[in-house]
Design an enzyme around this catalytic site. Structure first.
Site, PDB file in Angstrom:
ATOM      1  N   GLY A   5       0.811  -1.207   0.000  1.00  0.00           N
ATOM      2  CA  GLY A   5       0.000   0.000   0.000  1.00  0.00           C
ATOM      3  C   GLY A   5       0.847   1.260   0.000  1.00  0.00           C
ATOM      4  N   SER A   6       0.349   2.289   0.665  1.00  0.00           N
ATOM      5  CA  SER A   6       0.970   3.612   0.625  1.00  0.00           C
ATOM      6  C   SER A   6       2.036   3.780   1.693  1.00  0.00           C
ATOM      7  CB  SER A   6      -0.091   4.693   0.809  1.00  0.00           C
ATOM      8  OG  SER A   6      -0.588   4.679   2.145  1.00  0.00           O
ATOM      9  N   VAL A  13       0.445   4.840   5.260  1.00  0.00           N
ATOM     10  CA  VAL A  13      -0.038   3.729   6.081  1.00  0.00           C
ATOM     11  C   VAL A  13       1.131   2.889   6.572  1.00  0.00           C
ATOM     12  CG1 VAL A  13      -1.486   1.661   6.100  1.00  0.00           C
ATOM     13  CG2 VAL A  13      -2.261   3.722   4.911  1.00  0.00           C
ATOM     14  N   GLU A  33       5.620  -3.364   0.538  1.00  0.00           N
ATOM     15  CA  GLU A  33       5.630  -3.126  -0.912  1.00  0.00           C
ATOM     16  C   GLU A  33       4.820  -1.865  -1.135  1.00  0.00           C
ATOM     17  OE1 GLU A  33       4.173  -2.527  -4.203  1.00  0.00           O
ATOM     18  OE2 GLU A  33       3.255  -4.521  -4.269  1.00  0.00           O
ATOM     19  N   CYS A  54       0.880  -0.844  -9.293  1.00  0.00           N
ATOM     20  CA  CYS A  54       2.007  -0.272  -8.541  1.00  0.00           C
ATOM     21  C   CYS A  54       3.282  -0.195  -9.364  1.00  0.00           C
ATOM     22  CB  CYS A  54       2.249  -1.067  -7.264  1.00  0.00           C
ATOM     23  SG  CYS A  54       2.615  -2.811  -7.553  1.00  0.00           S
TER      24      CYS A  54
END
Length: 336
Positions: free
Chosen positions: A55-56, A59, A77, A111
């Site tokens: 994710g980001s 986070v 990742e 991504c």
């Protein structure tokens, strides 16, 4: 997000547990929790052997802070702005096809999608007609009616993308059309994009491709190195010297020449980021390694105990001399 549990957190509702059966024996159960930020925050209060997150960066920082309380190892990742450098001699028709596919696949919501292009102005001027032709071949003259054009995942993400596009000082030369109700954004190309443009502030994660002009390869490499290390880095060129220069002078989670995305489909290659684009890797055997602990094990018997007297007190110069000999390069003997 994946959690490898120590003791499954029994604070969860019993209905969330399922026992998995196979042909020969019963395995332990897995806790599956669907939810958002609050549910994740509650989960992170428990202790795990390993946390895997995709994710980001925002986070990820919260996850790292929570994991630090239990010294839990984490695999991250995180994506990022994946550049595509186009320099030297290039098969422009093939480059346009591979760039369009990898950028606009799933409406750019990948991504490892190329986030922006770096090239000279001459290359840009040759690339644009090829991009227009390829986009029409792939998605027709009316992409909104094309069944192969994906929609944006949520109204919130649609709004975010359109705000980035509207704030950009670049010039839209392809696409730009949108429909909020349909969560549709046309495959879009933007030129004359500056380094501090809105489209360069964060990962786009959508069907908007900025093209930035950097006249020399070194300028392009310098541009990439001023940014966070990307999850993937692409270079399009028929000249091996250019490909090798980009490979040697940059750092990224993965690297692919003359194509996009496909490197992550090879299970023999580790997939993961570096620096701001993530920690650790997975896919194929690399997943096994990530979720395993390499435990050092030595099993000894009771033979040759008299030789062990060299390492037992009382010590003497003679014992020291023998010990030095056993640990020297000339000796393959180990008394430990």
């Amino acid at each position: 997000m994946w959690f490898i549990p120590r003791n499954y957190p029994r604070t969860l509702e019993s209905s969330q547990y399922r026992t998995i059966q196979n042909h020969h024996h019963e395995l332990d159960c897995y806790a599956v929790v669907s939810g958002g930020a609050e549910e994740t925050k509650a989960l992170l209060q428990n202790r795990f052997d390993h946390i895997f997150y995709t994710g980001s960066q925002a986070v990820a920082r919260s996850i790292l802070r929570a994991a630090s309380d239990h010294l839990t190892p984490v695999t991250l990742e995180l994506g990022g702005k994946c550049p595509c450098l186009i320099y030297g001699k290039v098969n422009m028709a093939s480059a346009a096809q591979r760039l369009v596919w990898s950028k606009y696949f799933n409406a750019g919501q990948s991504c490892v999608a190329p986030d922006y292009v770096l090239c000279s102005q001459a290359t840009r001027d040759a690339l644009l007609p090829a991009l227009r032709q390829t986009l029409e071949e792939f998605y027709s003259k009316d992409p909104q009616t094309c069944p192969d054009v994906s929609r944006i995942v949520s109204p919130q993400h649609w709004t975010r993308l359109m705000e980035l596009l509207n704030r950009s000082r670049g010039k839209v030369v392809v696409g730009g059309e949108s429909n909020q109700e349909d969560k549709y954004i046309a495959p879009t190309v933007v030129v004359d994009v500056a380094e501090d443009d809105a489209l360069m502030e964060e990962e786009i994660f959508g069907p908007i491709l900025p093209i930035i002009t950097a006249e020399s390869l070194q300028q392009g490499i310098d541009f990439v190195n001023r940014k966070e290390k990307p999850l993937a880095l692409y270079v399009f060129s028929e000249e091996s010297s250019i490909v090798n220069a980009v490979l040697e002078k940059t750092s990224s989670g993965g690297f692919c020449s003359n194509d996009g995305i496909v490197h992550m489909t090879l299970p023999t290659l580790p997939f993961g980021g570096v620096g701001g684009s993530g920690w650790g890797s997975y896919h194929g055997r690399w997943s096994f390694e990530t979720f395993s602990h390499r435990r050092a094990v030595m099993l000894r018997g009771w033979a040759l105990e008299r030789l062990n007297s060299l390492r037992y007190p009382p010590y003497s110069e003679q014992k020291l001399s023998w010990l030095r000999w056993t640990t020297s390069a000339k000796s393959s003997c180990s008394l430990m």
